[in-house]
Each structure stands twice: as C-alpha cells, then as structure tokens.
Design a protein around this motif. Structure first.
Motif, mmCIF file in Angstrom:
data_model
loop_
_atom_site.group_PDB
_atom_site.id
_atom_site.type_symbol
_atom_site.label_atom_id
_atom_site.label_comp_id
_atom_site.label_asym_id
_atom_site.label_seq_id
_atom_site.Cartn_x
_atom_site.Cartn_y
_atom_site.Cartn_z
ATOM 1 N N ASP A 66 3.628 -1.427 -6.173
ATOM 2 C CA ASP A 66 3.571 -0.517 -5.259
ATOM 3 C C ASP A 66 1.961 -0.424 -3.965
ATOM 4 O OD1 ASP A 66 6.091 0.265 -4.539
ATOM 5 O OD2 ASP A 66 6.446 1.920 -5.646
ATOM 6 N N ASP A 67 1.064 -0.841 -4.889
ATOM 7 C CA ASP A 67 -0.981 -0.797 -4.646
ATOM 8 C C ASP A 67 -0.788 -2.382 -4.766
ATOM 9 O OD1 ASP A 67 -0.876 2.190 -3.320
ATOM 10 O OD2 ASP A 67 0.643 2.403 -5.080
ATOM 11 N N ARG A 114 1.175 -1.138 -0.274
ATOM 12 C CA ARG A 114 -0.416 0.135 0.106
ATOM 13 C C ARG A 114 1.048 1.307 0.317
ATOM 14 N NH1 ARG A 114 -3.359 -0.143 5.528
ATOM 15 N NH2 ARG A 114 -4.759 -1.977 4.255
ATOM 16 N N GLY A 115 1.072 2.015 -0.901
ATOM 17 C CA GLY A 115 1.691 3.527 -1.545
ATOM 18 C C GLY A 115 3.382 2.673 -1.093
ATOM 19 N N GLY A 116 3.238 1.627 -1.331
ATOM 20 C CA GLY A 116 4.945 1.005 -1.181
ATOM 21 C C GLY A 116 5.118 0.526 0.332
ATOM 22 N N GLN A 117 4.406 0.415 1.179
ATOM 23 C CA GLN A 117 4.992 0.216 2.222
ATOM 24 C C GLN A 117 4.532 -1.125 2.613
ATOM 25 O OE1 GLN A 117 3.005 2.103 5.543
ATOM 26 N NE2 GLN A 117 5.017 1.457 6.978
ATOM 27 N N LEU A 118 4.755 -2.283 2.884
ATOM 28 C CA LEU A 118 3.874 -4.140 3.529
ATOM 29 C C LEU A 118 4.054 -3.444 4.133
ATOM 30 C CD1 LEU A 118 4.860 -6.482 2.308
ATOM 31 C CD2 LEU A 118 6.940 -6.589 3.891
ATOM 32 N N GLY A 124 -2.312 -7.253 8.235
ATOM 33 C CA GLY A 124 -3.149 -5.681 8.482
ATOM 34 C C GLY A 124 -2.242 -4.853 9.523
ATOM 35 N N LYS A 125 -1.123 -5.287 9.310
ATOM 36 C CA LYS A 125 -0.406 -3.985 9.868
ATOM 37 C C LYS A 125 0.928 -3.660 9.510
ATOM 38 C CE LYS A 125 -1.312 -5.480 14.664
ATOM 39 N NZ LYS A 125 -0.570 -5.979 15.808
ATOM 40 N N PRO A 126 1.322 -2.872 9.029
ATOM 41 C CA PRO A 126 2.613 -1.810 8.744
ATOM 42 C C PRO A 126 3.661 -2.436 8.992
ATOM 43 C CG PRO A 126 0.855 0.109 8.842
ATOM 44 C CD PRO A 126 0.351 -1.398 9.722
ATOM 45 N N VAL A 127 4.847 -3.054 8.155
ATOM 46 C CA VAL A 127 5.567 -3.142 8.404
ATOM 47 C C VAL A 127 6.804 -2.232 8.178
ATOM 48 C CG1 VAL A 127 7.623 -4.117 8.194
ATOM 49 C CG2 VAL A 127 5.628 -5.358 7.707
ATOM 50 N N PRO A 128 7.269 -2.126 9.829
ATOM 51 C CA PRO A 128 8.480 -0.596 9.681
ATOM 52 C C PRO A 128 9.003 -0.998 8.768
ATOM 53 C CG PRO A 128 8.081 -1.173 11.825
ATOM 54 C CD PRO A 128 7.450 -2.285 10.457
#
Length: 272
Positions: free
Chosen positions: A194-195, A119-123, A127-131
């Motif tokens: 990225d999305d 989502r927007g280049g973030q893994l 359900g939780k963004p990976v830092p």
C-alpha cells in the motif's frame, strides 16, 4: 457386379471423406487455439472480485499480436512480436511469467513511460491520484475452492450467513482510470504493497497489478520476491475475453449431476 463395385467404392470414399474431415477439424482447432483464442483457468484469488478461483476464460490472442510465448510452435530463439497492437491501460491480461512455464493474469495499470506509486493504499498514476470510491462490501460465498482467505488475521471481517450459505466479506472500492475506465478492487489491510516507491515503467514493458490488492504478487514486487516486476512486452499472451464456465469446486467427476450444481451460473458469460 457393377452394383457391388459401386457400393464398395462408396464405402471407401466415405471413410476417406470422414478421415479428411477429422484432419481438417483438428487443424482448425489447433489454428483456433494458437491464433485466435485460448482457454485459461483462474488458480488464485489475486483478481477478486472480478475473477474467482475456478473460473474458465477464453483469452483473445489477436489484439496484442503473437510471440514465442503465445505461439507454442515458434522456435525458442525467436524474439519480438508479430502483428497486433498495444494493450490498453485497464486491460485484464494473461501473460507468461518470466522464467517459467506458468501463465498469470493481472490488470495492466502502467504503460511504457508511466510513473506508478501506491500511497496509503491509493494508486498514484503519473503523479495524480486515481479516484478510489468506497462501495458496498464484496460478499463471496465460501465454497471448497473459495475459502475466506485474508492476508492477516486482523484483516478478517465477520462473515455473513444468508439462506444457509456463508459469505466471506471484503472491503470493496471502485477505481476509475484516466479516460473513464473503471473496475472494482479489494483492500483488506494497510500492508507493504500500500506504500511503495515511485516506479517508472521502461520502454517495452508494462506494470501489472491484481485487483485483490493486498493478496497479489504483481509488479510492485521484483521477481526475486516472487513478484512480476516490469513485464516485458514479448510475454503478453492475450486479453481476457469472456468467462465461459465457473465452478465452486464442489463437483465430483464420479457424480456428473454435481457438475451442474457446482456451476456458478450467474458468473458465466461475464466479459471484460
């Protein structure tokens, strides 16, 4: 006469012992390569910055057990895995690309039952963004086997020149998985990968991704688009163990001294 006979027997025994030794050495080498470790050469930049084109790895086979894809002597009809355990999230894995004779290398991101999304280049993992933390740009020396490759022209960053050498430049980040395992990734461009939709990893399968996120055909793409899709467990070959050689591609077989000048000595010995 007795002395002559003894000498002849000694020579005969010497030849026999040498032959036996060579046979045993060959069998040992075959077993070592089949059951313990196998070499693998990096053919692309999909795992930059961790792995560069022209790097040679030893891949350990025993951690994941054995299948017909990792044991070439097994019958083609044999299914399943023998011995070994499950891979861990974050492992750098060599595997057989489904439907081919090619071996690929990627990082294992998703285990059976995990949900994966970009989502927007973030893994997004379960359900939780990976830092994902921005760190210093990655500078890669431009060499015969490592050109400044970018997914689109607009993604290219200005090169850096130091001491007469030119370096490609890429935006670099550090990701940290649950449990604390971290690694570096490159993010060149806001591209298709990225999305994504939300992927749920089925039982007996894994979700693989390249660290060079915008230049990697991996589990974000189906095999019909030359991606990996969900990787079946049987296709695992082994876990990357150590870099035993790295070359920038400038060596010539006709000029043995260039084998040393082409070596990336600072990359040799790197573990995973």
């Amino acid at each position: 006469m007795a002395t002559k006979s003894k000498t002849a027997n000694g020579k005969k025994g010497g030849v026999g012992e040498t032959t036996r030794f060579l046979i045993l050495l060959f069998v040992f080498a075959v077993l070592l390569r089949t059951l313990v470790v196998t070499p693998f050469v990096i053919p692309s930049g999909s795992m930059l910055p961790r792995l560069m084109i022209g790097e040679y790895l030893f891949v350990s086979k025993w951690p994941y057990g054995f299948s017909r894809y990792s044991l070439p002597f097994m019958a083609p009809g044999v299914e399943g895995r023998l011995l070994g355990g499950e891979p861990e999230r974050g492992d750098v894995v060599v595997f057989r690309y489904p439907g081919s004779e090619d071996d690929w290398v990627k990082r294992l991101i998703g285990l059976p039952g995990d949900t994966i999304q970009m989502r927007g280049g973030q893994l997004i993992l379960n359900g939780k963004p990976v830092p994902k933390v921005r760190i210093a740009d990655y500078l890669m020396e431009r060499t015969p086997n490592s050109p400044c490759r970018y997914v689109v022209r607009q993604a290219a960053l200005p090169t850096v020149t130091e001491n007469g050498r030119t370096y490609c430049r890429y935006a670099r980040f550090r990701e940290t998985l649950p449990g604390g395992r971290s690694y570096e990734v490159l993010d060149q461009w806001r591209g298709e990968g990225d999305d994504t939709a939300v992927y749920t990893v089925p039982a007996g399968h894994y979700f693989m991704m390249g660290d060079n996120r915008d230049d990697s055909a991996d589990s974000r793409y189906p095999q019909s688009r030359e991606g990996v899709g969900f990787l079946p467990r049987d296709y695992l070959i082994g876990r990357a163990l150590i870099v035993f050689f790295s070359t920038d591609g400038s060596a010539s077989w006709a000029k043995p001294w260039t084998w040393f000048t082409a070596a990336r000595w600072n990359r040799i010995g790197g573990t995973f």
